[in-house]
Design a protein around this motif. Structure first.
Motif, short mmCIF file in Angstrom:
data_model
loop_
_atom_site.label_atom_id
_atom_site.label_comp_id
_atom_site.label_asym_id
_atom_site.label_seq_id
_atom_site.Cartn_x
_atom_site.Cartn_y
_atom_site.Cartn_z
N PHE A 1 0.83 -1.20 0.00
CA PHE A 1 0.00 0.00 0.00
C PHE A 1 0.87 1.25 0.00
O PHE A 1 0.59 2.22 -0.71
CB PHE A 1 -0.94 0.01 1.21
N SER A 2 1.92 1.26 0.79
CA SER A 2 2.83 2.39 0.84
C SER A 2 3.53 2.60 -0.49
O SER A 2 3.66 3.73 -0.99
CB SER A 2 3.86 2.16 1.95
N GLY B 1 1.01 3.97 -3.15
CA GLY B 1 0.72 5.39 -2.91
C GLY B 1 1.87 6.29 -3.30
O GLY B 1 1.66 7.34 -3.92
N SER C 1 -1.51 0.28 -9.70
CA SER C 1 -2.06 -0.96 -9.18
C SER C 1 -0.94 -2.00 -9.06
O SER C 1 -0.21 -2.23 -10.03
CB SER C 1 -3.16 -1.47 -10.11
N ILE D 1 -3.79 -4.04 -5.31
CA ILE D 1 -3.65 -2.99 -4.30
C ILE D 1 -3.43 -1.71 -5.08
O ILE D 1 -2.49 -1.63 -5.88
CB ILE D 1 -2.48 -3.28 -3.35
N GLU D 2 -4.28 -0.72 -4.86
CA GLU D 2 -4.22 0.48 -5.68
C GLU D 2 -3.84 1.71 -4.88
O GLU D 2 -4.20 1.84 -3.71
CB GLU D 2 -5.57 0.71 -6.36
N GLY D 3 -3.11 2.58 -5.55
CA GLY D 3 -2.79 3.89 -5.03
C GLY D 3 -3.19 4.92 -6.06
O GLY D 3 -3.00 4.71 -7.26
#
Length: 127
Positions: free
Chosen positions: A47-48, A51, A99, A115-117
């Motif tokens: 996630f980090s 982002g 993603s 997992i998207e940012g």
């Protein structure tokens, strides 16, 4: 007179070896717990990473255009993360969506869950 029998190796009621049996029984549970904690760390890191890559891509896209947007997103993310980038501009705001696939125990072995940012930056003119 008889002396009382001592409990020892030949006695079936002896606790000899009990620690070894308990150790063998708890080691798989401890390893499972370590794997679960490691997976949580990887999810947080993903996630980090997503982002941060989206922030970098949106900023580069706002200054240099779409080509720089997609290129800049990949500078901090390794190829094992199976990253996809989508950049767009709407109303003077450049938006980048990054993603990554959710890793299973290590990057490169993923289960296909994205997992998207997402980040945006106002369009800037280069001087």
């Amino acid at each position: 007179m008889r002396t009382p029998a001592r409990r020892g190796a030949g006695d079936p009621r002896s606790d000899r070896g009990q620690v070894a049996i308990e150790f063998v029984g708890t080691v798989p549970l401890i390893l499972l717990l370590v794997a679960a904690v490691w997976e949580c760390v990887l999810i947080g890191y993903a996630f980090s990473l997503a982002g941060n890559a989206a922030d970098e891509a949106a900023r580069a896209g706002a200054v240099h255009g779409d080509g720089a947007c997609e290129e800049k997103a990949g500078t901090h993310v390794g190829s094992a993360w199976n990253m996809t980038v989508a950049c767009s501009e709407t109303g003077g705001v450049v938006t980048a969506r990054v993603s990554l696939n959710l890793p299973l125990l290590y990057p490169g072995l993923d289960i296909g869950v994205p997992i998207e940012g997402e980040a945006g930056s106002p369009k800037e003119e280069e001087e």
